[in-house]
Write a protein that holds these residues in place. Structure first.
Motif, PDB file in Angstrom:
ATOM      1  N   GLY A   1     -22.102 -17.506 -42.877  1.00  0.00           N
ATOM      2  CA  GLY A   1     -20.830 -17.067 -42.308  1.00  0.00           C
ATOM      3  C   GLY A   1     -19.902 -18.230 -42.023  1.00  0.00           C
ATOM      4  O   GLY A   1     -18.694 -18.147 -42.265  1.00  0.00           O
TER       5      GLY A   1
ATOM      6  N   THR B   1     -16.643 -20.704 -35.803  1.00  0.00           N
ATOM      7  CA  THR B   1     -17.316 -19.516 -36.343  1.00  0.00           C
ATOM      8  C   THR B   1     -18.816 -19.564 -36.077  1.00  0.00           C
ATOM      9  O   THR B   1     -19.416 -18.553 -35.713  1.00  0.00           O
TER      10      THR B   1
ATOM     11  N   LEU C   1     -20.793 -16.691 -34.113  1.00  0.00           N
ATOM     12  CA  LEU C   1     -21.766 -15.884 -34.861  1.00  0.00           C
ATOM     13  C   LEU C   1     -23.181 -15.968 -34.307  1.00  0.00           C
ATOM     14  O   LEU C   1     -24.037 -15.166 -34.674  1.00  0.00           O
TER      15      LEU C   1
ATOM     16  N   TRP D   1     -24.556 -12.790 -32.749  1.00  0.00           N
ATOM     17  CA  TRP D   1     -24.635 -11.703 -33.731  1.00  0.00           C
ATOM     18  C   TRP D   1     -25.751 -11.962 -34.740  1.00  0.00           C
ATOM     19  O   TRP D   1     -26.356 -11.022 -35.256  1.00  0.00           O
TER      20      TRP D   1
END
Length: 108
Positions: free
Chosen positions: A22, A44, A48, A51
């Motif tokens: 990602g 990011t 992330l 998640w």
């Protein structure tokens, strides 16, 4: 015990892949919108991380339900397994985040 290690390794790799992949794709996308790729990748990766943990352990509340129901019944082996899976997923997500920070450390 063999299935525990295979699932733990898969959880680690899934969480690592979510963060690393990602973040790399966010870096590529930031080039198209003229944003600094390294800063976007680090941001990011940090966002992330949680998640990736959720995706690796199943994406639902089921692991928490397994912990709760087995803890109430006094079955601690499944509880320890679920906690072990979560720890492995966290380590994968954390390692992915640290790798992105290491790759981008000179660019930010």
């Amino acid at each position: 015990m063999d299935t525990f290690f295979s699932k733990a390794i898969l959880d680690f790799c899934i969480a690592f892949g979510v963060v690393f992949g990602g973040s790399m794709l966010a870096g590529i996308g930031s080039v198209f919108v003229f944003a600094p790729p390294a800063a976007m990748m680090i941001d990011t990766a940090s966002r992330l991380k949680i998640w990736a943990l959720v995706a690796a352990v199943g994406g639902t509340i089921d692991p928490m339900r397994v912990i709760e129901s087995n803890m109430i019944e006094g079955h601690f082996s499944p509880v320890a397994q679920q906690i072990g899976f979560m720890i492995c997923a966290f380590l994968g997500a954390h390692m992915g985040t640290e790798l992105i920070r290491w790759l981008c450390k000179g660019a930010v």
